[in-house]
Motif scaffolding. Structure first.
Motif, PDB file in Angstrom:
ATOM      1  N   ASP A  27       1.076  -1.308  -0.096  1.00 43.40           N
ATOM      2  CA  ASP A  27      -0.014  -0.278  -0.098  1.00 43.40           C
ATOM      3  C   ASP A  27       0.831   1.301   0.202  1.00 43.40           C
ATOM      4  N   GLY A  28       0.574   2.244   0.279  1.00 45.80           N
ATOM      5  CA  GLY A  28       0.788   4.032   0.100  1.00 45.80           C
ATOM      6  C   GLY A  28       1.788   4.055   0.507  1.00 45.80           C
ATOM      7  N   LEU A 168       3.546   5.048  -5.918  1.00 45.87           N
ATOM      8  CA  LEU A 168       1.988   5.536  -5.310  1.00 45.87           C
ATOM      9  C   LEU A 168       0.825   6.049  -5.972  1.00 45.87           C
ATOM     10  N   GLN A 169       1.082   6.590  -6.719  1.00 43.54           N
ATOM     11  CA  GLN A 169      -0.277   6.682  -7.885  1.00 43.54           C
ATOM     12  C   GLN A 169      -1.032   5.363  -7.853  1.00 43.54           C
ATOM     13  N   LEU A 171      -0.583   3.071  -6.678  1.00 42.01           N
ATOM     14  CA  LEU A 171      -1.005   1.886  -5.440  1.00 42.01           C
ATOM     15  C   LEU A 171      -3.023   2.670  -5.135  1.00 42.01           C
ATOM     16  N   GLN A 172      -2.544   3.649  -4.906  1.00 38.13           N
ATOM     17  CA  GLN A 172      -4.086   4.295  -4.885  1.00 38.13           C
ATOM     18  C   GLN A 172      -4.859   3.781  -5.484  1.00 38.13           C
TER      19      GLN A 172
END
Length: 505
Positions: A27-28, A168-169, A171-172
Motif C-alpha cells: 500500500d501507499g 504511489l498513484q 497503488l491508490q
C-alpha cells in the motif's frame, strides 16, 4: 548521475535493487516507509524524510521518516499540521530546486523541522519530488551528523522519487473500491477552497489551475474580461501559497505615466531627479519575499518592459539614480484584459516579455460563462453589504433572482457587485425586489418567443451598445476593446441595426 559518489558501481547496483523492490509494497503507506529507509541506506544518512503536498496543494505534511536506520514516526500531536512556515523547505518546493548544505551547525538556516539530537546535524540534502507531469508533489530530505557533501546523490534521488510517486498513484488506483470513480492525486478543489465564490464548472477549472501553480515559481498571467476578478484570484494565489505571511502589493500599470511608474516600481536614490530629496525604495523592495501584482500589464511602456524582463530573468533591480543592482525575491503575477499576442503583433508589447509572462496563463471566465454562480455571488454581496451597513440580512424575491440570472452582465462580477450594493441601499423593507435593480429593459431578454440565435443577438447587441457608450461612440476604441478589426465591428453594427448617429455629440 553517479559522478562524485564513492564506489559508483556498487551504488548503481543498490539503486537498481530499490527500483525492483519498492513496487512490491502492499500500500501507499508501506511504499513511503520503504522509500525513506532505502534513501537512508543509499545516502548513508542517519535521517531521511518525505514531505507530501495535500490534494489542494496548500498544505505540506510529513508523510514518512527514518531515523538511525529505524522507522520512528514522531508523535502526531507534536508535529506541525503544516510545514508551510519552514523557509528552507518552501524554497526547495516553490523554486523546484535541490538544496544541499554543509555546516548546518554554524549556518543561519532555520532547521526546526529536523528532529532534535545531542549531536547537531551538519549536512542536509533536500530534493523536490516531481511527478510525470513535471509538477512538484513534495520533498525528499536526508540529513547527516557528519560534514559531507550530499549533492552527488541529488540526481539519482530525484529519479527514484519520481518513480515512487508513480507507484504511489498506481497503488491508490488499485486500492479504490470497485465502482468508486477515479480520483487524481492532485484532485481539483471547489471554488470555495480558495475563498472564491461559485461552484460552476468554469470556476472549478480555474481553481484546479490555481492548485497547480501555488507551490511553483512560475509567473502567472491572469487574463479575462474587465471585472472578472483578476485581483481576487491573485490574492487567493498569495494567501494560500507559501508567501502568505509576506506582503501582497498591487500596482496598476495604467495608473501612472512612464516616469512615475518606473520610480514607483524600482525606487530611486537621493538626487536622481528634481525633488528626490531622499532615498525611496520601490514596490519590488516592498514586496520582497511576497507577491507583486502588476495589473493592466498590457499598458506598461516599452522601456519599462525591458527592465521588468530583467527582473523576471535575473531577480535583480536597479533603482533610479543608482549604479548598483541588488537581488529581490518577489513572485510576480501579471493581469490584463487585453490580448497580449495582438499587442505583440502591433509592436506595442515585447515578444520576449510576453512569453516570459505567459509561463502559466489562467483565463478567468466571464460571469455569463459561470452557470449558476450569479445567484451565489449576488447573495454573498448582499450579505456583505448588510453587514457593512449594520442592518439585518435581506431576503430575495423570486422575480429579482430571475432578473439577475437572465442578465448578460457585460461588466461581469464587478457590475453585479455594484448592482447588488445599490439595491441594498434602495431596499427599505426586508426583501430585495425587481425595482431595486437598475437594469435597462433593452438588456433583458424576453421570457418567451426567442430562439437561441435571437437570444445571442440580443446579448451581442447589448455588449456593442455598452462598449460604444463607454467610448463615446469612438469606433476605433470600441473595436480595440472588443478585440475586433474595425471593419468587423462596422459589419456587426449594421447587421444588428445599431445606428451610430445615436452616439454622436
Amino acid at each position: 548521475m553517479f559522478s562524485g559518489i564513492p564506489q559508483p558501481l556498487s551504488y548503481a547496483e543498490a539503486l537498481l535493487a530499490q527500483f525492483v523492490s519498492l513496487p512490491q509494497a502492499p500500500d501507499g503507506g508501506a511504499l513511503l516507509r520503504d522509500f525513506v529507509c532505502a534513501v537512508a541506506g543509499l545516502s548513508g544518512c542517519e535521517l531521511s524524510q518525505v514531505y507530501l503536498l495535500d490534494a489542494t496543494h496548500t498544505r505540506l505534511g510529513l508523510s514518512a521518516e527514518c531515523l538511525d536506520g529505524i522507522l520512528q514516526p514522531r508523535d502526531a500531536a507534536s508535529l506541525p499540521a503544516d510545514y508551510n512556515g519552514e523557509q528552507l523547505l518552501q524554497f526547495a518546493l516553490c523554486q523546484n530546486r535541490v538544496v544541499s548544505l554543509v555546516g548546518l551547525n554554524g549556518s543561519l538556516h532555520d532547521t526546526n523541522f529536523l528532529p532534535p539530537r545531542d549531536t547537531p546535524w551538519q549536512s542536509l540534502l533536500c530534493v523536490p519530488l516531481v511527478n510525470t507531469q513535471k509538477a512538484v508533489e513534495g520533498l525528499l530530505l536526508c540529513a547527516s551528523r557528519e560534514s559531507v557533501d550530499l549533492h552527488a546523490f541529488a540526481d539519482s534521488m530525484l529519479q527514484l522519487g519520481s518513480f515512487v510517486l508513480g507507484q504511489l498513484q498506481r497503488l491508490q488506483h488499485l486500492r479504490r473500491p470497485l465502482g468508486e470513480p477515479a480520483v487524481e492525486v492532485s484532485a481539483p478543489v471547489s471554488a470555495s477552497g480558495y475563498g472564491l465564490i461559485g461552484s460552476s464548472v468554469a470556476m472549478g477549472e480555474t481553481c484546479r489551475l490555481i492548485s497547480k501553480v501555488l507551490h511553483s515559481p512560475y509567473t502567472v498571467l491572469l487574463c479575462g474580461e474587465t471585472g472578472t476578478g483578476k485581483e481576487v484570484v491573485a490574492r487567493a494565489i498569495h494567501d494560500y501559497g507559501p508567501r502568505r505571511s509576506q506582503a501582497f502589493i498591487v500596482q496598476n500599470c495604467a495608473a501612472f505615466p512612464e516616469s512615475l511608474l518606473e520610480s514607483e516600481l524600482f525606487g530611486y536614490r537621493k538626487g536622481a531627479f528634481t525633488g528626490a530629496d531622499r532615498d525611496r525604495p520601490g514596490l519590488f523592495d516592498a514586496a520582497n519575499g511576497g507577491t507583486l501584482l502588476l495589473d493592466e500589464i498590457g499598458d506598461m511602456p516599452l522601456s519599462l518592459q525591458a527592465k521588468l524582463l530583467r527582473v523576471l530573468q535575473e531577480s535583480e533591480i536597479r533603482a533610479l539614480g543608482s549604479n548598483d543592482t541588488h537581488k529581490v525575491d518577489v513572485r510576480i503575477i501579471a493581469a490584463t484584459h487585453r490580448d497580449l499576442a495582438v499587442l505583440v503583433s502591433e509592436g506595442t508589447f515585447r515578444e520576449d516579455l510576453y512569453y516570459r509572462l505567459a509561463q502559466f496563463p489562467i483565463e478567468l471566465p466571464a460571469l455569463r460563462q459561470r452557470e449558476g454562480d450569479i445567484l451565489d455571488l449576488a447573495r454573498h454581496f448582499a450579505d456583505k453589504a448588510c453587514t457593512f451597513l449594520q442592518r439585518d440580512l435581506l431576503s430575495w424575491s423570486p422575480t429579482a433572482l430571475n432578473l439577475l440570472s437572465s442578465y448578460a452582465f457585460p461588466g461581469n462580477v464587478r457590475e453585479l457587485k455594484g448592482l447588488v450594493e445599490r439595491a441594498v441601499l434602495l431596499c427599505e423593507g426586508g426583501e430585495l425586489q425587481v425595482e431595486h435593480f437598475s437594469l435597462s429593459s433593452e438588456t433583458l431578454p424576453e421570457e418567451t418567443g426567442l430562439n437561441l440565435r435571437e437570444r445571442l443577438e440580443r446579448v451581442e447587441r447589448h455588449l456593442l451598445l455598452d462598449c460604444l457608450r463607454k467610448n463615446a461612440g469612438n469606433q476605433s476604441l470600441a473595436a480595440r476593446e472588443l478585440g475586433l478589426p474595425r471593419r468587423t465591428l462596422l459589419y456587426r453594427l449594421g447587421r444588428l441595426n445599431i445606428n451610430l448617429s445615436d452616439f454622436e455629440h
